[in-house]
Motif scaffolding. Sequence first.
Motif, mmCIF file in Angstrom:
data_model
loop_
_atom_site.group_PDB
_atom_site.id
_atom_site.type_symbol
_atom_site.label_atom_id
_atom_site.label_comp_id
_atom_site.label_asym_id
_atom_site.label_seq_id
_atom_site.Cartn_x
_atom_site.Cartn_y
_atom_site.Cartn_z
ATOM 1 N N PHE A 166 0.828 -1.210 0.000
ATOM 2 C CA PHE A 166 0.000 0.000 0.000
ATOM 3 C C PHE A 166 0.867 1.266 0.000
ATOM 4 O O PHE A 166 0.642 2.193 -0.788
ATOM 5 C CB PHE A 166 -0.925 -0.013 1.221
ATOM 6 N N CYS A 167 1.872 1.313 0.872
ATOM 7 C CA CYS A 167 2.738 2.491 0.951
ATOM 8 C C CYS A 167 3.506 2.705 -0.344
ATOM 9 O O CYS A 167 3.651 3.842 -0.817
ATOM 10 C CB CYS A 167 3.710 2.345 2.126
ATOM 11 N N LEU A 168 4.000 1.617 -0.938
ATOM 12 C CA LEU A 168 4.744 1.740 -2.187
ATOM 13 C C LEU A 168 3.840 2.165 -3.341
ATOM 14 O O LEU A 168 4.279 2.871 -4.255
ATOM 15 C CB LEU A 168 5.431 0.416 -2.507
ATOM 16 N N THR A 169 2.578 1.741 -3.307
ATOM 17 C CA THR A 169 1.637 2.168 -4.341
ATOM 18 C C THR A 169 1.360 3.664 -4.238
ATOM 19 O O THR A 169 1.282 4.365 -5.259
ATOM 20 C CB THR A 169 0.325 1.380 -4.232
ATOM 21 N N PRO A 214 -6.243 2.130 -2.269
ATOM 22 C CA PRO A 214 -5.866 1.353 -1.078
ATOM 23 C C PRO A 214 -6.496 -0.023 -1.035
ATOM 24 O O PRO A 214 -5.881 -0.976 -0.541
ATOM 25 C CB PRO A 214 -6.361 2.226 0.088
ATOM 26 N N LEU A 215 -7.709 -0.146 -1.570
ATOM 27 C CA LEU A 215 -8.371 -1.447 -1.576
ATOM 28 C C LEU A 215 -7.587 -2.452 -2.414
ATOM 29 O O LEU A 215 -7.354 -3.595 -2.000
ATOM 30 C CB LEU A 215 -9.798 -1.288 -2.109
ATOM 31 N N LYS A 216 -7.153 -2.025 -3.585
ATOM 32 C CA LYS A 216 -6.390 -2.911 -4.452
ATOM 33 C C LYS A 216 -5.024 -3.234 -3.873
ATOM 34 O O LYS A 216 -4.595 -4.388 -3.844
ATOM 35 C CB LYS A 216 -6.224 -2.273 -5.833
ATOM 36 N N ILE A 220 -3.807 -6.911 -2.809
ATOM 37 C CA ILE A 220 -2.755 -7.555 -3.592
ATOM 38 C C ILE A 220 -1.593 -7.957 -2.702
ATOM 39 O O ILE A 220 -1.076 -9.085 -2.788
ATOM 40 C CB ILE A 220 -2.291 -6.621 -4.729
ATOM 41 N N GLY A 221 -1.150 -7.069 -1.828
ATOM 42 C CA GLY A 221 -0.052 -7.408 -0.924
ATOM 43 C C GLY A 221 -0.403 -8.546 0.016
ATOM 44 O O GLY A 221 0.423 -9.431 0.280
ATOM 45 N N VAL A 261 -7.509 -10.570 -8.401
ATOM 46 C CA VAL A 261 -8.064 -9.544 -7.509
ATOM 47 C C VAL A 261 -8.036 -8.178 -8.185
ATOM 48 O O VAL A 261 -8.955 -7.364 -7.997
ATOM 49 C CB VAL A 261 -7.300 -9.519 -6.169
ATOM 50 N N ASN A 262 -7.031 -7.904 -9.007
ATOM 51 C CA ASN A 262 -6.987 -6.633 -9.722
ATOM 52 C C ASN A 262 -8.142 -6.527 -10.717
ATOM 53 O O ASN A 262 -8.804 -5.484 -10.811
ATOM 54 C CB ASN A 262 -5.647 -6.499 -10.455
#
Length: 269
Positions: A166-169, A214-216, A220-221, A261-262
């Motif tokens: 999430f942070c990297l996204t 954030p949901l994605k 994903i992570g 999921v994406n």
Amino acid sequence: MTGTMTGQAVKAGKPAPLPPWSPRWIVTTAAVGTAVLRQMVRPVTWRRPVRMEFMRFMAISGLQSIPAVTITAVLAGLGLLSQALYWLEQVGQNDEITQIILTILVREVAPLTVGLLAIGRSGLIILSELSRMREEGRLRALDAQGLDPLLLLVLPRVLALSLSTFCLTILFVAVAPLAGMLAALALGIVRQPVDQVLLNILSIIGSAGYLILPLKSLSIGFLIGLAACVTALEQGAGRDEAATTLLPSGFFRALLLTLVVNGLLSAMV
């Protein structure tokens, strides 16, 4: 001890290796994921060893991945947003072109790209670490001491990878538009003030884009970490077989879950 069927599966002896995709693996992964979600909200779960392992893997999956994500975001910004701003000027303030490109960048490219980077680095690290611990008998040692590998090994890695993704996204989404805007300004493609361009970008993305991001990324992570942990702990391969069976299976499973999921979240929102 959690007393769940998931913990017992994690602590069991070496099972027969599973094919890359099987109903049994899907059920096991769903059970482990449910157990992680249940245990993560319990204060008693976050004892000192779990917190230390969580912080250690946050550094591995988050801090050490910042350079790769930043470089990828710069390249994406140069390739996508510079084109968007170019056509914005050429067509005559055609906001639809910019909106389409920015929507693709934020909703699709950013979480999917960071997810692929997480698979190639953090996912393979999880597979390597846990498979080596299993082979060396450290999981049986934890079981003999009355410690649950689900809490000490699986939960902190899965949650750390989810949060770091999430942070990297967010970093990707912040760097890519900035890189594209600076490139467009340097080349003279746009002549608007910098603050006006940034405000236009933020307004084009819209609330739906910031909701799905954030949901994605968290999903994903979470699924990448889950697939890597379950694959490493279920495999019965030795050291020589790990490179030929475990790593490809884990990579395939994590990649497939990421794409699924994406696609599902993109269709829903």
